[in-house]
Design an enzyme around this catalytic site. Sequence first.
Site, mmCIF file in Angstrom:
data_model
loop_
_atom_site.group_PDB
_atom_site.id
_atom_site.type_symbol
_atom_site.label_atom_id
_atom_site.label_comp_id
_atom_site.label_asym_id
_atom_site.label_seq_id
_atom_site.Cartn_x
_atom_site.Cartn_y
_atom_site.Cartn_z
ATOM 1 N N GLU A 42 4.650 -33.902 -1.183
ATOM 2 C CA GLU A 42 3.432 -33.421 -1.822
ATOM 3 C C GLU A 42 3.797 -32.680 -3.111
ATOM 4 O O GLU A 42 4.915 -32.186 -3.274
ATOM 5 C CB GLU A 42 2.691 -32.479 -0.864
ATOM 6 C CG GLU A 42 2.136 -33.195 0.349
ATOM 7 C CD GLU A 42 0.904 -34.028 0.035
ATOM 8 O OE1 GLU A 42 -0.215 -33.549 0.215
ATOM 9 O OE2 GLU A 42 1.073 -35.176 -0.410
ATOM 10 N N SER B 116 -0.540 -1.193 -6.084
ATOM 11 C CA SER B 116 -0.314 -2.406 -6.872
ATOM 12 C C SER B 116 0.339 -2.072 -8.209
ATOM 13 O O SER B 116 0.125 -0.996 -8.763
ATOM 14 C CB SER B 116 -1.649 -3.086 -7.156
ATOM 15 O OG SER B 116 -2.259 -3.479 -5.955
ATOM 16 N N LYS C 200 -14.514 -7.843 -8.020
ATOM 17 C CA LYS C 200 -13.741 -8.692 -8.933
ATOM 18 C C LYS C 200 -13.033 -9.805 -8.156
ATOM 19 O O LYS C 200 -13.033 -10.969 -8.580
ATOM 20 C CB LYS C 200 -12.720 -7.843 -9.691
ATOM 21 C CG LYS C 200 -12.010 -8.631 -10.784
ATOM 22 C CD LYS C 200 -11.376 -7.715 -11.819
ATOM 23 C CE LYS C 200 -10.736 -8.540 -12.913
ATOM 24 N NZ LYS C 200 -10.638 -7.818 -14.182
ATOM 25 N N ASP C 201 -12.448 -9.459 -6.994
ATOM 26 C CA ASP C 201 -11.818 -10.484 -6.151
ATOM 27 C C ASP C 201 -12.853 -11.491 -5.669
ATOM 28 O O ASP C 201 -12.592 -12.696 -5.613
ATOM 29 C CB ASP C 201 -11.137 -9.846 -4.932
ATOM 30 C CG ASP C 201 -9.795 -9.209 -5.285
ATOM 31 O OD1 ASP C 201 -9.285 -9.486 -6.395
ATOM 32 O OD2 ASP C 201 -9.263 -8.450 -4.464
ATOM 33 N N HIS D 247 0.801 -1.220 0.000
ATOM 34 C CA HIS D 247 0.000 0.000 0.000
ATOM 35 C C HIS D 247 0.834 1.270 0.000
ATOM 36 O O HIS D 247 0.280 2.365 -0.061
ATOM 37 C CB HIS D 247 -0.994 -0.037 1.171
ATOM 38 C CG HIS D 247 -2.190 -0.885 0.855
ATOM 39 N ND1 HIS D 247 -3.472 -0.527 1.131
ATOM 40 C CD2 HIS D 247 -2.282 -2.097 0.240
ATOM 41 C CE1 HIS D 247 -4.309 -1.457 0.728
ATOM 42 N NE2 HIS D 247 -3.609 -2.431 0.188
#
Lengths: 190, 411
Positions: B290, B222, B246-247, B218
């Site tokens: 894994e 971004s 959107k997220d 922040h």
Amino acid sequence: MASSSIPAGAGAHGDPTRRDFLMVASGAMAAVGGIAVAWPFINNLNPAADTLALSQVEVNVKPIAVGSAITVKWRGKPVFIRHRTPEEIKAAEDVKLSELPDPETDNKRVTDTAKKVRPEWLIIVGVCTHLGCVPLGNKPGDPKGEYGGWFCPCHGSQYDTSGRIRKGPAPKNMAVPDYLFSSDSLVKIG
Amino acid sequence: MASQHGAPPVFNNKVIAWIDHRLPIFSYIEKEYHTFPTPRNFNYFWNFGAIATVMLVLMIVTGIVLAMNYQPNAALAFDSVERIMRDVPSGWLMRYMHMTGASFFFAAVYIHIIRGLYYGSYKAPRELLWMLGVVILLLMMATAFMGYVLPWGQMSFWGATVITNLFSAIPVVGESVVTWLWGGFAVDNPTLNRFFALHYLLPFVIVAVVALHVVALHVHGSNNPLGIDPKGPQDTVPFHPYYTIKDGFGLTVFLIIYAIFVFFMPNALGEPVNYVPANPLATPNEIVPEWYLLPFYAILRAIPDKLSGVIAMFSSIGLLFLLPWLDTSRVRSCTFRPIYKWFVPVLVIDVLVLGYCGAHPPEGYFVPLARVTTFYYFFHFLILLPVLGKIERPLPLPPSIADAVLTKKAG
């Protein structure tokens, strides 16, 4: 240090002052104290007394027939005890050291802590030195590898009748633990 | 970055105003998650930071309830997990969510990292933001590894044995370090106890580093698919409602896929042999980690020398810390890098092939394949990236985000 930050009564410009000495001395003491406090926390993660107390096992080897082997648990790891046949002993002794990735005589690997050599008894930690798997070869029917010893199923390391690495990714021979025969049939490992 | 919407918010609710005057949490939320000016041109790759955050919370919540029924004792652990599966109400769901959640958390984070690689999100002024992300990745790997040990199945035990044995490659002190890690002479009850304690602790450390990651994000805001900075209000939209929606949409799609795995194929990503209780005297036929750790496992095994293999494996992640300085190009986004844009997908394929090699015993053609792909991984970061930045001629950058977006729409 800029002269403006030296308080009145301090030493001449550039010389160490009593305040500098105090700073270094108290800083050093704090560092020592910090390490002293950190140590018990680090040491706390080491094996505990009861874990260490279990670090010896006594095994009666009398029931192990010639040509067979058993697995005993010692310090949470498998230990192989193999009653070797004369052919196996001869095969282990006849190898040239130059052929071995981790050269070691067979004689040295069958000597107990009292320096007594017992070629018929091979006692090794049954853990592959590559990444810690347990090699096969103790049970009848197990693959024993090209050298008649042990075969690690994980990455194909092959060990001979002395537990020495002959082929594959493992760097070292299987370890020989400290052991002592208190009689012909009783061995103390650890 | 100051809010483009000007004055600090005024709260009509008296209680909120009273609290905010003393502890400005509401102002903070308003500024950072509501009016926060965000580039208007995000694509769906920008969903994965939020998705990863949700997965982290989901892992912590399911993990806490699992811990209430789990017994971190070598004699009881396996059975306590089976009890969670069979007897504890909804225990099966909590465990399958946690198990599958680990895979999906890694999947989200890996896509998030590829996004950063392709759009140059690691470049100035976001180097520390990127490095904090690499710290999070390392913490996640440690947490996942220790969590995998807890059910005390065969793969738990032998995975722990193989991975802790890596430290025995350290010259001189290696063996003592391993004994210290184990708290004994082999992986055993003390090891399980401490792994449980750390597996419970590390997620909260991850939360703290994620908080720093978000604070660093922040400061300069971004990055975006064009890789150019917003120049004014015409280039940005407020975070809420544009990107919360959107997220939210991306998250929903992601969670649907996750739910398919949780409910219909919860064991698809795991190893069946981990349903066999740990046996220190018998190694399973093959030890594999894994899927999310397979590429690094392949690098470890690609190098015939034990110590060098361990160094290569740790370097493969350590290298990422240097990425902002290894990339010499001044252009962030691959959109304007005509050559490098092809090498990011090549790197992704390379890592996938490494993972494929890691899943198979190092025999036959897997050995040369793992070596070539390991070589390429290091070649990409250490040679290709620095050299290409110097010789590549980037395409002209658009004057602004708004300009690029609106032109595209018109054309």
